[in-house]
Write a protein that holds these residues in place. Structure first.
Motif, PDB file in Angstrom:
ATOM      1  N   VAL A   1      -3.219   4.317  -1.969  1.00 39.16           N
ATOM      2  CA  VAL A   1      -4.172   4.617  -0.909  1.00 39.16           C
ATOM      3  C   VAL A   1      -4.823   5.963  -1.216  1.00 39.16           C
ATOM      4  CG1 VAL A   1      -4.435   5.107   1.546  1.00 39.16           C
ATOM      5  CG2 VAL A   1      -2.857   3.303   0.788  1.00 39.16           C
TER       6      VAL A   1
ATOM      7  N   ASP B   1      -3.293   3.086   6.419  1.00 37.72           N
ATOM      8  CA  ASP B   1      -3.049   1.770   5.817  1.00 37.72           C
ATOM      9  C   ASP B   1      -1.775   1.765   4.988  1.00 37.72           C
ATOM     10  OD1 ASP B   1      -5.372   0.822   6.929  1.00 37.72           O
ATOM     11  OD2 ASP B   1      -6.585   1.112   5.118  1.00 37.72           O
ATOM     12  N   ALA B   2      -1.274   2.942   4.670  1.00 34.26           N
ATOM     13  CA  ALA B   2      -0.115   3.048   3.768  1.00 34.26           C
ATOM     14  C   ALA B   2       1.130   2.418   4.393  1.00 34.26           C
ATOM     15  CB  ALA B   2       0.147   4.503   3.429  1.00 34.26           C
TER      16      ALA B   2
ATOM     17  N   GLN C   1       0.834  -1.199   0.000  1.00 34.80           N
ATOM     18  CA  GLN C   1       0.000   0.000   0.000  1.00 34.80           C
ATOM     19  C   GLN C   1       0.877   1.260   0.000  1.00 34.80           C
ATOM     20  OE1 GLN C   1      -3.527   0.002   0.121  1.00 34.80           O
ATOM     21  NE2 GLN C   1      -3.368  -2.199  -0.236  1.00 34.80           N
TER      22      GLN C   1
END
Length: 375
Positions: free
Chosen positions: A262, A286-287, A229
């Protein structure tokens, strides 16, 4: 007083020039500004109309579509003006050289780019000519452009849209929009290649790009498996942040390599970028990797002789503001990627300013240095 001034100056001008000066004096008497006078008389009508007529009466003509309409191009253009780095990327990708160039950071003030590798960021070492310096990409010198007498003018619509008709009187002109959209550079390259009669070179450049992406996908596979991500941000300060979405040129490059971009939860899928606040960053945690595209437009005000030192300082300055802000901000440092030292600062100019096949190659090279190099 104006009449006495005209009597003194009239013998110095030809009839067309004398008419132009007469118009200037009348306009001055009405109190109109100098900018109007420049538009009225800095570009000789005879010179412009002669160039336009020569193209219309040429041979081997074709109609070339671009984002502002259709333009007839005849013969094989040689004196080609590139207004901006995206256009220069496309032109060099077709193995053609510019006769004139305008920069996004016009810090070089010489009449020409006589040492392009020290005067044109990222692409200068590929320029083998000494193109005429046309100044600012968004506001090129009309007088210098006319003096160059180009066969073809290339640029981005943006701030040039209002000058399209004037450019078209100087030479056939192609202008494009949304260079940062996914797939747009391929479309622009093919249209440019049609104007130059070099369609096979365009297809070769696109094929080479696809091969590079495929090779990079295999090369980066271990990194992608571990850190899939990616969050791409553009910022000069944390009060003004934009997220680069997957519908963009960068989305095309990075997803081609295998990464997933993302994006904000409420993202409009058609938008190339989304503006967010600093407080929104935790929603994007989430990256696994974060790339921050720094930019600093104040460098446009610099007026000094271009050297390698100056060029490097221009490039380094692009991240000089955002990097310490990010490192000293509690919200930014709360992100997983920050805590695990996987935030990388790069330049907006390279990553989202060239937007062509050469730019993609340079991005992949920088990715290798950042993610594959030992240490």
């Amino acid at each position: 007083m104006i009449n006495r001034f005209w009597v003194l100056l009239r013998p110095m001008f030809s009839i067309p020039d004398a008419w132009c000066l007469s118009r200037i004096l009348k306009l001055l008497s009405l109190g109109l500004g100098a900018a109007l006078l420049v538009v009225a008389c800095s570009t000789p009508n005879s010179q412009i109309s002669d160039r336009a007529t020569a193209n219309l009466n040429g041979t081997n003509c074709r109609m070339v579509e671009h984002d502002l309409g259709e333009t007839q191009v005849c013969g094989q253009p040689q004196q080609i003006v590139a207004l901006g780095p995206h256009i220069l990327d496309l032109l060099l990708s077709l193995d053609m050289q510019p006769a004139g160039y305008a920069e996004v950071f016009p810090f070089h003030r010489g009449d020409s780019f006589n040492n392009p590798s020290e005067q044109i960021p990222y692409l200068g070492n590929r320029v083998t000519t000494q193109p005429l310096n046309l100044g600012d990409r968004s506001n090129p010198s009309i007088e210098t452009l006319t003096r160059r007498q180009p066969d073809l003018i290339l640029g981005e619509a943006g701030g040039l849209r209002q000058n399209y008709d004037l450019f078209s009187k100087i030479a056939p002109t192609l202008l494009w929009e949304q260079r940062t959209a996914k797939g747009k550079w391929q479309e622009n390259l093919r249209q440019l290649a049609q104007a130059l009669g070099l369609e096979e070179r365009a297809e070769a450049a696109i094929a080479a790009y696809n091969q590079q992406i495929a090779a990079a996908r295999a090369e980066f596979a271990p990194v992608v498996a571990k850190y899939p991500q990616v969050l791409v941000l553009g910022a000069n300060q944390l009060v003004d942040i934009m997220v680069v979405n997957d519908s963009s040129y960068l989305g095309e490059v990075l997803e081609g390599v295998g990464f997933e971009l993302v994006s904000p939860p409420a993202q409009n899928k058609s938008e190339l970028t989304t503006s967010i606040s600093l407080e929104t960053l935790p929603q994007l945690d989430d990256a696994d990797l974060i790339f921050i595209l720094g930019y600093d437009m104040s460098v446009r005000k610099q007026q000094q002789k271009a050297t390698n030192t100056v060029l490097n300082r221009v490039i380094d300055q692009q991240t000089a503001t955002i990097q310490p802000e990010w490192q000293n901000n509690a919200i930014a440092q709360s992100l997983k990627a920050s805590q695990e030292n996987r935030v990388f600062f790069v330049t907006y100019y390279l990553w989202n300013g060239l937007n062509g096949p050469i730019g993609a190659q340079l991005i992949l090279d920088e990715l290798r240095q950042l993610l594959l190099s030992p240490g």
